[in-house]
Motif scaffolding. Structure first.
Motif, PDB file in Angstrom:
ATOM      1  N   MET A   1       0.811  -1.207  -0.185  1.00 38.56           N
ATOM      2  CA  MET A   1       0.070   0.040   0.073  1.00 38.56           C
ATOM      3  C   MET A   1       0.957   1.311  -0.156  1.00 38.56           C
ATOM      4  SD  MET A   1      -2.544   1.354   2.787  1.00 38.56           S
ATOM      5  CE  MET A   1      -2.908  -0.411   3.538  1.00 38.56           C
ATOM      6  N   PRO A   2       0.896   2.160  -1.071  1.00 42.67           N
ATOM      7  CA  PRO A   2       1.564   3.413  -1.157  1.00 42.67           C
ATOM      8  C   PRO A   2       1.504   4.153   0.078  1.00 42.67           C
ATOM      9  CG  PRO A   2       0.962   2.720  -3.337  1.00 42.67           C
ATOM     10  CD  PRO A   2      -0.104   1.853  -2.235  1.00 42.67           C
ATOM     11  N   THR A   3       2.264   4.868   0.661  1.00 45.56           N
ATOM     12  CA  THR A   3       2.075   5.903   1.639  1.00 45.56           C
ATOM     13  C   THR A   3       2.237   7.289   1.004  1.00 45.56           C
ATOM     14  OG1 THR A   3       3.089   4.540   2.983  1.00 45.56           O
ATOM     15  CG2 THR A   3       3.196   6.724   3.867  1.00 45.56           C
ATOM     16  N   VAL A   4       1.002   8.061   1.431  1.00 44.37           N
ATOM     17  CA  VAL A   4       1.022   9.348   0.933  1.00 44.37           C
ATOM     18  C   VAL A   4       1.113  10.594   2.022  1.00 44.37           C
ATOM     19  CG1 VAL A   4      -0.450  11.266  -0.052  1.00 44.37           C
ATOM     20  CG2 VAL A   4      -0.508   8.794  -0.862  1.00 44.37           C
ATOM     21  N   LEU A   5       1.960  11.284   1.936  1.00 39.86           N
ATOM     22  CA  LEU A   5       2.059  12.468   3.000  1.00 39.86           C
ATOM     23  C   LEU A   5       1.109  13.734   2.535  1.00 39.86           C
ATOM     24  CD1 LEU A   5       3.395  13.656   5.505  1.00 39.86           C
ATOM     25  CD2 LEU A   5       5.290  14.294   4.260  1.00 39.86           C
ATOM     26  N   VAL A   6       0.264  14.147   3.171  1.00 41.60           N
ATOM     27  CA  VAL A   6      -0.610  15.172   3.123  1.00 41.60           C
ATOM     28  C   VAL A   6      -0.230  16.311   3.825  1.00 41.60           C
ATOM     29  CG1 VAL A   6      -2.977  16.049   3.108  1.00 41.60           C
ATOM     30  CG2 VAL A   6      -2.666  13.462   2.477  1.00 41.60           C
ATOM     31  N   VAL A   7       0.080  17.386   2.977  1.00 40.06           N
ATOM     32  CA  VAL A   7       0.630  18.636   3.849  1.00 40.06           C
ATOM     33  C   VAL A   7      -0.445  19.896   3.656  1.00 40.06           C
ATOM     34  CG1 VAL A   7       2.420  19.913   4.348  1.00 40.06           C
ATOM     35  CG2 VAL A   7       2.890  17.833   3.295  1.00 40.06           C
ATOM     36  N   GLU A   8      -1.347  20.066   4.481  1.00 41.05           N
ATOM     37  CA  GLU A   8      -2.264  21.082   4.399  1.00 41.05           C
ATOM     38  C   GLU A   8      -2.635  21.514   5.834  1.00 41.05           C
ATOM     39  OE1 GLU A   8      -4.996  23.387   3.516  1.00 41.05           O
ATOM     40  OE2 GLU A   8      -4.865  22.285   1.720  1.00 41.05           O
ATOM     41  N   ASP A   9      -2.780  23.122   5.761  1.00 39.96           N
ATOM     42  CA  ASP A   9      -2.785  23.737   7.294  1.00 39.96           C
ATOM     43  C   ASP A   9      -4.347  23.761   7.460  1.00 39.96           C
ATOM     44  OD1 ASP A   9      -2.941  25.639   5.020  1.00 39.96           O
ATOM     45  OD2 ASP A   9      -3.041  27.114   6.687  1.00 39.96           O
ATOM     46  N   GLU A  10      -5.183  23.817   6.508  1.00 39.85           N
ATOM     47  CA  GLU A  10      -6.740  23.786   6.838  1.00 39.85           C
ATOM     48  C   GLU A  10      -7.141  22.308   7.107  1.00 39.85           C
ATOM     49  OE1 GLU A  10      -8.552  26.316   6.842  1.00 39.85           O
ATOM     50  OE2 GLU A  10      -7.035  27.956   6.201  1.00 39.85           O
ATOM     51  N   VAL A  11      -7.614  22.183   8.471  1.00 34.83           N
ATOM     52  CA  VAL A  11      -7.701  20.810   9.116  1.00 34.83           C
ATOM     53  C   VAL A  11      -8.982  20.169   8.095  1.00 34.83           C
ATOM     54  CG1 VAL A  11      -8.619  19.555  11.100  1.00 34.83           C
ATOM     55  CG2 VAL A  11      -7.032  21.363  11.179  1.00 34.83           C
ATOM     56  N   LEU A  12      -9.889  20.888   7.637  1.00 35.96           N
ATOM     57  CA  LEU A  12     -11.190  20.246   7.030  1.00 35.96           C
ATOM     58  C   LEU A  12     -10.674  19.816   5.833  1.00 35.96           C
ATOM     59  CD1 LEU A  12     -14.067  22.577   8.022  1.00 35.96           C
ATOM     60  CD2 LEU A  12     -13.555  20.313   9.148  1.00 35.96           C
ATOM     61  N   ILE A  13     -10.143  20.381   5.029  1.00 35.20           N
ATOM     62  CA  ILE A  13      -9.481  20.157   3.853  1.00 35.20           C
ATOM     63  C   ILE A  13      -8.505  18.814   3.955  1.00 35.20           C
ATOM     64  CG2 ILE A  13      -8.003  20.815   1.554  1.00 35.20           C
ATOM     65  CD1 ILE A  13      -9.177  23.596   2.101  1.00 35.20           C
ATOM     66  N   ARG A  14      -7.539  18.919   5.007  1.00 28.37           N
ATOM     67  CA  ARG A  14      -6.567  17.759   5.106  1.00 28.37           C
ATOM     68  C   ARG A  14      -7.218  16.441   5.607  1.00 28.37           C
ATOM     69  NH1 ARG A  14      -3.190  19.997   8.922  1.00 28.37           N
ATOM     70  NH2 ARG A  14      -4.506  19.052  10.792  1.00 28.37           N
TER      71      ARG A  14
END
Length: 117
Positions: A1-14
């Motif tokens: 399973m590939p690992t994705v790092l999500v970098v987003e300061d808006e919690v709802l969008i993240r």
């Protein structure tokens, strides 16, 4: 399973994009700043892709993060997003997805990269 790092300061969008990615079968790591993303990349060797917003607080924005990822971790794929104008340049082999986006479109874009299916 590939690992994705999500970098987003808006919690709802993240949370939204992370849920979409998890449902699509990706392992997801969530952070709110580029500084946190660098710390994760330094600590882990299993990150396949960085999905980053451009505008974030901290010592660097998403474009600088993308450049750092390209320089220090060349095998890691990069997708950049923003609700503002498309940047004039992005790192080689990176993709740009404008906000607002549909989660399924992000998943489709991620699967175009090698080793992300």
């Amino acid at each position: 399973m590939p690992t994705v790092l999500v970098v987003e300061d808006e919690v709802l969008i993240r949370d939204f994009v992370s849920e979409e990615l998890t449902d699509a079968g990706f392992e997801v790591i969530q952070v709110g700043t580029a500084d946190e993303a660098i710390a994760v990349l330094e600590a882990r060797q299993d990150v396949h892709l960085v999905f980053t917003d451009i505008d974030m607080p901290g010592s660097m924005d998403g474009l600088k993060l993308a450049a750092a990822v390209r320089d220090r971790w060349p095998p890691v794929h990069i997708i950049i997003t923003t609700g503002k104008a498309r940047p004039l340049s992005i790192p080689a082999n990176a993709l740009f997805i404008p906000k607002p986006y549909l989660g399924r479109n992000v998943v489709t874009a991620m699967r175009t990269f090698e080793n992300m299916s």
